[in-house]
Motif scaffolding. Structure first.
Motif, PDB file in Angstrom:
ATOM      1  N   ASP A  53       0.893  -1.197  -0.138  1.00 57.90           N
ATOM      2  CA  ASP A  53      -0.083   0.106  -0.169  1.00 57.90           C
ATOM      3  C   ASP A  53       0.795   1.455   0.058  1.00 57.90           C
ATOM      4  N   ARG A  54       1.846   1.148   0.752  1.00 61.87           N
ATOM      5  CA  ARG A  54       2.836   2.658   0.710  1.00 61.87           C
ATOM      6  C   ARG A  54       3.527   2.551  -0.761  1.00 61.87           C
ATOM      7  N   ASP A  55       3.954   1.475  -1.392  1.00 61.04           N
ATOM      8  CA  ASP A  55       4.238   1.816  -2.533  1.00 61.04           C
ATOM      9  C   ASP A  55       3.307   2.431  -3.625  1.00 61.04           C
ATOM     10  N   VAL A 103       0.975   4.722  -2.596  1.00 62.30           N
ATOM     11  CA  VAL A 103       1.176   5.933  -2.475  1.00 62.30           C
ATOM     12  C   VAL A 103       2.619   6.688  -2.900  1.00 62.30           C
ATOM     13  N   VAL A 104       3.343   6.057  -2.552  1.00 65.15           N
ATOM     14  CA  VAL A 104       4.783   7.009  -2.753  1.00 65.15           C
ATOM     15  C   VAL A 104       5.434   6.766  -4.174  1.00 65.15           C
ATOM     16  N   ARG A 105       5.060   5.480  -4.718  1.00 63.28           N
ATOM     17  CA  ARG A 105       5.503   5.582  -6.158  1.00 63.28           C
ATOM     18  C   ARG A 105       4.391   5.800  -7.405  1.00 63.28           C
ATOM     19  N   ALA A 137       1.808   9.899  -5.279  1.00 63.49           N
ATOM     20  CA  ALA A 137       2.321  11.122  -4.920  1.00 63.49           C
ATOM     21  C   ALA A 137       3.269  11.695  -6.106  1.00 63.49           C
ATOM     22  N   PRO A 138       3.600  10.866  -7.007  1.00 61.53           N
ATOM     23  CA  PRO A 138       4.303  11.522  -8.354  1.00 61.53           C
ATOM     24  C   PRO A 138       3.303  12.001  -9.441  1.00 61.53           C
ATOM     25  N   VAL A 196       5.736   0.167 -10.307  1.00 64.49           N
ATOM     26  CA  VAL A 196       5.727   0.703  -8.790  1.00 64.49           C
ATOM     27  C   VAL A 196       6.069  -0.427  -7.936  1.00 64.49           C
ATOM     28  N   SER A 218       8.088  -2.947  -5.588  1.00 56.81           N
ATOM     29  CA  SER A 218       9.668  -2.772  -4.840  1.00 56.81           C
ATOM     30  C   SER A 218      10.599  -3.332  -5.613  1.00 56.81           C
TER      31      SER A 218
END
Length: 141
Positions: free
Chosen positions: A52-54, A56-58, A61-62, A74, A76
């Motif tokens: 879930d963090r991937d 959002v971050v990858r 957010a961009p 996206v 890891s």
């Protein structure tokens, strides 16, 4: 328990999606299954993991479009896995050394068999710990 294997504590049949699946498809699976990751596969072979963090971050957010961004973009980079007959101690060491919360379980052909999470380890190693209690609690809706 000495000599315990990963197979004894892993969650079998984790959610897997092809690398061509979209960020939206992964998010939908995470929501539907109350999980924080999906394993990315090519056929049955593991090619990565998306958390879930991937997402959002990858992706979010961009400003990538989650409807067309695929998981290959996206996931890891560089994943670590453990075998089902490896010791739980090996899984703990891999998770600690690589700062992982989730560890895919694969066979010798890199085919997905399960996943071991920090929660699985907490419930197995110390069922009365705070992490174990949190892991056993129903998810927030």
């Amino acid at each position: 328990m000495p000599g315990q294997t990963v197979r004894e504590i892993m969650t079998p049949n984790p959610v897997c999606l092809p690398s061509s699946a979209t960020v939206v498809e992964a998010a939908e699976q995470m929501r539907a299954n109350n999980i924080g990751d999906v394993l990315v596969v090519d056929g049955m072979a593991l090619t990565g993991i998306v958390t879930d963090r991937d997402l959002v971050v990858r992706a979010i957010a961009p400003g990538l479009d989650p409807r067309i961004t695929n998981l290959a973009e996206v996931a890891s980079p560089g994943w670590v896995a453990v075998g089902p007959d490896d010791s739980v101690d090996k899984a703990v060491t891999l998770m600690r050394d690589n700062a992982l919360r989730r560890l895919p379980v694969t066979n010798e052909r890199q085919e997905v068999m399960g996943v071991v999470t920090l929660g699985d380890l907490a419930m197995d190693q110390d069922p009365h710990s705070a992490l174990s209690e949190i892991s056993e609690a129903p998810p927030n809706k």
